[in-house]
Design an enzyme around this catalytic site. Structure first.
Site, PDB file in Angstrom:
ATOM      1  CB  SER A  24      -0.949   0.006   1.212  1.00 50.95           C
ATOM      2  OG  SER A  24      -0.230  -0.236   2.397  1.00 50.95           O
ATOM      3  CB  THR A 155     -41.522  24.949 -10.442  1.00 49.32           C
ATOM      4  OG1 THR A 155     -42.567  25.494 -11.232  1.00 49.32           O
ATOM      5  CG2 THR A 155     -41.419  25.730  -9.139  1.00 49.32           C
ATOM      6  CG  HIS A 156     -42.363  21.419 -13.100  1.00 53.49           C
ATOM      7  ND1 HIS A 156     -42.422  20.076 -12.829  1.00 53.49           N
ATOM      8  CD2 HIS A 156     -43.069  22.042 -12.122  1.00 53.49           C
ATOM      9  CE1 HIS A 156     -43.155  19.888 -11.743  1.00 53.49           C
ATOM     10  NE2 HIS A 156     -43.559  21.060 -11.288  1.00 53.49           N
ATOM     11  CB  SER A 276     -16.329  26.171 -29.124  1.00 50.74           C
ATOM     12  OG  SER A 276     -16.224  25.472 -30.350  1.00 50.74           O
ATOM     13  CG  ASN A 284     -19.168  26.474 -24.193  1.00 52.23           C
ATOM     14  OD1 ASN A 284     -20.228  26.989 -24.555  1.00 52.23           O
ATOM     15  ND2 ASN A 284     -18.355  25.831 -25.021  1.00 52.23           N
ATOM     16  CE1 TYR A 316      -6.536  -3.577   8.330  1.00 53.61           C
ATOM     17  CE2 TYR A 316      -5.658  -5.794   8.103  1.00 53.61           C
ATOM     18  CZ  TYR A 316      -5.764  -4.493   7.654  1.00 53.61           C
ATOM     19  OH  TYR A 316      -5.091  -4.121   6.517  1.00 53.61           O
ATOM     20  CD  GLN A 321      -2.990  -2.561   1.352  1.00 49.24           C
ATOM     21  OE1 GLN A 321      -2.380  -3.015   2.305  1.00 49.24           O
ATOM     22  NE2 GLN A 321      -2.681  -2.878   0.113  1.00 49.24           N
TER      23      GLN A 321
END
Ligand code: ARG
Length: 437
Positions: A24, A155-156, A276, A284, A316, A321
């Site tokens: 590790s 909303t929506h 772009s 953007n 353990y 790990q």
């Protein structure tokens, strides 16, 4: 390729390819400062327990301090070992000789790694809280600059009712991130037990004072059950959950921003806008899209950590790990996303005229007109139908509610006050006044 954690009972050397795969060290070297800090506290505990002499403790402490200095200066090369804990012990053995053989007295890597992780996580929580504070301060400054601008609440994905920009900023960032900050306090609480002293799974028979070591490391208490202490990763899971909640909030704000920019209601300046490669006119909102995308990856991290812990027996297991890979990535991703949103807040502004036009085009005063009738005694459903009919009639003519004249409103049975609502900004402020303070 050798390892200190082997005896004749373990068998010969590890296969080199297995050794290289299982270590590790490539990722847990990040725990080096915490590992050295934990080891220094452990040495002081060994001294208190009479398990090392003053001279031995001094030499071990000096050796560990030297490693910490070299690590901080980026000058420490760790030997190949199974993990950072073994690498430190071996390094110390090479520098100090046999006295280093006393370092691991009464300790296991199981309580050691859990302690390192708790120390690291506590630091990470405080750093996240500081990053949230920076973001909240930037949001406050943004609200001071532009908070009075009336803008549509959707909303929506359709214009609903006018709100002040301050309300949206507070809803999208201020409130949720203040709650996330408090959630992190609760995570700190989960991380307040020091596992050191739990040993491999059942503590030690040596007279180590685990409460004193816990206090030495700044924890409120030592391990209360050694089997629990070595396998518990609840603090890590809670921390990654908190990260994900923060990321979700940032992603939601980012989604708002992408939409508001697309509709021309808010604008970015060049410092955070990408172009772009083909279309010369583009500006953007990549910063916000990347934060939203990074938050999606974070959701995977939360699932990965929960899956890693799922179905393990008590105590353990080497599976654990991998918790570090996920935890480090979650913290880094959250910290960076917080910093990028904080940066962005200095480079965005509403377009007040565009917001006004959107409120007008979207007939955002319909609910205000309805409630004006209700205030004059008209039953709600009737008022709702009357305003709905008015909207339909206007739309049939290709017109908006705000195109009505004051006398047309009076004729339709509205009180004189209704004319003031034709100013959509006034209508938004009038409504917002009920939420002030
Ligand atoms: N590298 C290990 C980990 O990260 C340290 C603990 C090893 N313990 C053991 N019994 N092999 O979990």
């Amino acid at each position: 390729m050798s390892s200190i954690a082997r005896t004749a009972a373990t068998g010969g050397n590890l296969d080199p390819s297995f050794f290289a795969w299982q270590t590790s060290l490539p990722f847990d070297r990040r725990l080096l400062p915490e590992d050295l800090e934990g080891s220094r506290a452990h040495v002081r505990g060994l001294l208190r327990a009479g398990l090392v002499t003053r001279d031995e403790a001094d030499r071990l402490l000096a050796g560990l301090a030297e490693l910490a200095d070299e690590a901080a200066a980026g000058r420490l090369t760790l030997p190949d070992e199974e993990d950072v804990h073994m690498a430190v012990e071996r390094c110390l053995r090479e520098r100090l000789g046999p006295v280093a053989d006393k370092l691991h007295t009464g300790r296991s890597r199981n309580d050691q790694v859990a302690t390192d992780l708790a120390l690291w996580s506590r630091r990470a929580v405080r750093a996240l809280q500081a990053a949230i504070d920076d973001l909240l301060a930037a949001a406050e400054r943004l609200a001071q600059r532009h908070g009075d601008v009336p803008m549509p609440a959707y909303t929506h994905r359709q214009v609903a009712i006018g709100v002040l920009a301050a309300t949206w900023i507070d809803a999208a960032l201020g409130r949720p991130l203040a709650r996330d900050r408090r959630l992190l306090d609760a995570v700190l609480d989960e991380l307040d037990e020091c596992p050191l002293g739990a040993g491999a799974i059942a503590g030690t028979t040596l007279p180590l004072d685990r409460e004193a070591t816990a206090a030495d490391l700044g924890f409120s208490r030592g391990p209360t059950n050694p089997m629990d202490a070595v396998g518990a990763r609840d603090g890590a899971l809670a921390l990654v959950f908190a990260c994900q909640r923060i990321l979700s909030h940032l992603a939601r704000f980012a989604a708002d921003m992408v939409e508001l920019c697309a509709d021309g209601l808010w604008a970015l300046d060049g410092a955070i806008a990408c172009g772009s490669s083909m279309m010369p006119h583009k500006k953007n909102p990549d910063l916000f899209e990347l934060v939203r995308g990074r938050a999606a990856l974070g959701l995977g991290d939360l699932a990965a950590l929960a899956a890693l812990f799922h179905g393990l027996g008590t105590g353990y297991h080497r599976d654990l790990q991998y918790d570090k890979i996920v935890l480090f990535r979650a913290i880094d991703g959250t910290r960076d996303a917080l910093a990028m949103i904080t940066l962005s807040l200095g480079h965005v502004a509403p377009d007040a005229d565009a917001c006004r036009r959107a409120l007008e085009r979207g007939d955002a005063i319909a609910t205000d007109l309805t409630e004006l009738l209700v205030a004059r005694g008209v039953p709600f459903r009737e008022a709702y139908r009357r305003v709905g009919a008015l909207v339909a009639a206007q739309r049939a003519k290709g017109a908006r509610l705000v195109d009505l004249r004051a006398d047309e409103l009076t004729e339709a049975g509205f009180p004189a006050e209704a004319a003031s609502l034709l100013d959509v900004a006034h209508a938004a402020r009038r409504r917002a006044a009920r939420w002030a303070g």
